[in-house]
Motif scaffolding. Structure first.
Motif, PDB file in Angstrom:
ATOM      1  N   ALA A   1     -39.823  64.494  57.440  1.00 40.11           N
ATOM      2  CA  ALA A   1     -38.509  63.839  57.538  1.00 40.11           C
ATOM      3  C   ALA A   1     -38.185  63.023  56.287  1.00 40.11           C
TER       4      ALA A   1
ATOM      5  N   THR B   1     -34.405  59.795  53.540  1.00 36.65           N
ATOM      6  CA  THR B   1     -34.915  60.642  54.619  1.00 36.65           C
ATOM      7  C   THR B   1     -33.835  61.639  55.013  1.00 36.65           C
TER       8      THR B   1
ATOM      9  N   ASP C   1     -31.529  62.515  57.605  1.00 39.33           N
ATOM     10  CA  ASP C   1     -30.826  62.095  58.814  1.00 39.33           C
ATOM     11  C   ASP C   1     -31.649  61.146  59.692  1.00 39.33           C
ATOM     12  N   ASP C   2     -32.339  60.213  59.084  1.00 36.71           N
ATOM     13  CA  ASP C   2     -33.151  59.263  59.851  1.00 36.71           C
ATOM     14  C   ASP C   2     -33.162  57.912  59.123  1.00 36.71           C
ATOM     15  N   ARG C   3     -32.058  57.197  59.202  1.00 36.86           N
ATOM     16  CA  ARG C   3     -31.952  55.940  58.460  1.00 36.86           C
ATOM     17  C   ARG C   3     -32.975  54.897  58.894  1.00 36.86           C
TER      18      ARG C   3
ATOM     19  N   ARG D   1     -35.979  55.233  59.795  1.00 41.04           N
ATOM     20  CA  ARG D   1     -37.265  55.507  59.151  1.00 41.04           C
ATOM     21  C   ARG D   1     -37.210  55.153  57.652  1.00 41.04           C
TER      22      ARG D   1
END
Ligand SMILES: [Zn+2]
Length: 499
Positions: free
Chosen positions: A225, A251, A253-255, A257
């Motif tokens: 990711a 990342t 589409d995983d802010r 993280r």
């Protein structure tokens, strides 16, 4: 697929009195349109990597401008506005574009604009609108800013110092941009700015804090990711609010993280802040140590007079000491002094001359030194980089003279250029392996190509505008408190508190 391509690169030392004007860009690099593709294809540079990757994937390039100048003082408004206007005009004339690829530095300060790249990225974003993805490479020494992070979809920092991964980063930026255009990747970025201003001397990635941080980053990048992690060491000799270390994590589409990893890395950098503090050997002691070593060549690294960090390149203090102790079998590579080159050319090869060399730019690199020597060679200063950095790229030192002062060969050059490749010695006919001492004006970059040939390296604490002793500089504009200028600074994140 059609990609807009441009390069604008300058590392600005705001303590330098040398204005970076149009002539400075013309002396280094100012290419337009297809000429920039011809100049950079196949070279170990970001632009070279971008061009190769785009051509491999069958993308059509809309090349605009490639502009770079040797690091020095603020970029003049005239040349900056010229380059920016040219890019915006080319964007308007390009027709439909699928993406924008930019090779930028990240530590460019323009007269009246602290954050040159932030301003440029924002202007390109306004021109193309929100729907056209933009990927940029930034130098390891970028002073990362909110405007850069928010304007571009993807940033890629070099992961090495010496910068031996530029072509790889350029190709990576092109490939990632391709994935965004194809809808396979939705970049979500986070950044952090701990109050940390690392001097250049301990920023190298062979070992030390930056190696450890990039090892942690590599572990983070194993997570599918995570698209990429950049740790920008920053450029401390730009006295602007955003100077210093920056963390950037992107990342897919995983802010949350991205935020979590950026915070973790910023804390790790802060934890290592004392390891960034650097010390070098005083001039007299360094020269004495080099003379006492039986092996050759010994490199005396003039780390504070690195034109690649905006220093003058005409520092005289190490040379002065070498002459005082009557050292022999020495090469000084290279001393920037166009007037001295002209004087050597006037008397001609084989003739003796007495003249003042170096120390002419300001009072921060030692006083001019009067020497008497014999002009050994005169040349046009053209060479080709053969080391790991910028391999294949032609270099232009301008009219060049080798002046022999009783066994000390001083390479006098007319264009400011960091001594990062032994080719800068060899092209004059001198053999670096055949000499006892090589004085090399560079902070870290020389290591990529000189470490393999040097029997010993001594970092010298001579005066100069790229000195890692930051207490020698009067900072007035960088955000405070900041470590190590303010030793009692406590951790905070300046990315979340926009000023
Ligand atoms: Zn750099």
């Amino acid at each position: 697929m059609r990609l807009f391509l441009a390069m604008v690169s300058h590392e600005t030392n705001t303590f330098s009195t040398i204005a970076t004007d149009r002539a400075q860009f013309e002396a280094r690099d100012l290419h337009y349109g297809g000429a920039l593709v011809e100049a950079y294809r196949g070279t170990a540079t970001c632009l070279g990597g971008m061009i190769d990757a785009a051509e491999r994937s069958g993308a059509a390039l809309a090349p605009s401008v490639a502009a770079s100048a040797s690091p020095a003082g603020r970029v003049t408004r005239e040349i900056y506005e010229h380059v920016k206007a040219r890019m915006l005009a080319d964007l308007r004339a390009s027709g439909r574009l699928d993406g924008v690829l930019l090779d930028l530095h990240g530590a460019m300060v323009v007269d009246g604009i602290d954050d040159g790249e932030g301003d440029l990225i924002a202007a390109v974003r306004r021109a193309v609108g929100p729907g056209v993805p933009m990927a940029a490479t930034l130098d390891f020494h970028a002073n990362l800013s909110r405007a850069m992070v928010e304007g571009a979809d993807l940033l890629h920092g070099y992961k090495t110092y010496p910068h031996v991964d530029m072509a790889e980063r350029g190709a990576e930026a092109a490939a990632r941009l391709d994935a965004v255009i194809a809808g396979r990747l939705r970049p979500t970025a986070a950044f952090r700015k701990p109050p940390l201003l690392p001097p250049l001397g301990n920023q190298g990635t062979a070992h030390g804090p930056m190696r450890e941080l990039y090892d942690l980053a590599a572990e983070m990048e194993r997570d599918p990711a995570v698209v990429s992690v950049s740790v920008f060491a920053g450029f401390p000799h730009a006295d602007i609010p955003d100077a210093g270390l920056g963390i950037y994590v992107v990342t897919n589409d995983d802010r949350p993280r991205a935020e979590k990893l950026a915070e973790a890395l910023a804390r790790e950098a802060w934890h290592r802040r004392h390891a960034f503090v650097h010390s070098a050997v005083p001039v007299r002691e360094a020269v004495a140590r080099a003379l006492a070593l039986p092996d050759r060549p010994v490199v005396l690294a003039d780390i504070a007079d690195n034109t690649g960090g905006g220093a003058a390149g005409d520092g005289t203090e190490i040379l002065r000491e070498l002459i005082r102790v009557r050292a022999r079998s020495v090469i000084v590579a290279c001393l920037w002094d166009p007037a001295a080159v002209a004087e050597c050319a006037r008397v001609g090869v084989g003739r003796r001359i007495t003249l003042a060399v170096g120390g002419k730019v300001d009072d921060r690199h030692g006083a001019p030194l009067t020497v008497t020597g014999t002009v050994r060679t005169l040349s046009d200063g053209r060479f080709v980089h053969r080391g790991p950095m910028m391999h294949g790229l032609p270099g232009r030192l301008g009219p060049t003279a080798v002046l022999d002062v009783d066994g000390i060969a001083i390479i006098l050059i007319s264009h400011r250029w960091q001594t990062l490749d032994p080719e800068m010695i060899r092209f004059t006919g001198l053999d670096p392996l055949d000499h006892h001492i090589l004085v090399v004006k560079s902070t870290i970059h020389y290591r990529a190509a000189f470490e393999p040939i040097a029997r010993a390296i001594i970092e010298v604490d001579a005066p100069g505008l790229s000195s890692s002793n930051l207490s020698r500089f009067t900072f007035t504009r960088v955000r405070r408190p900041i470590f190590p200028l303010d030793p009692e600074t406590t951790y905070r994140d300046d990315a979340r508190h926009p000023r």
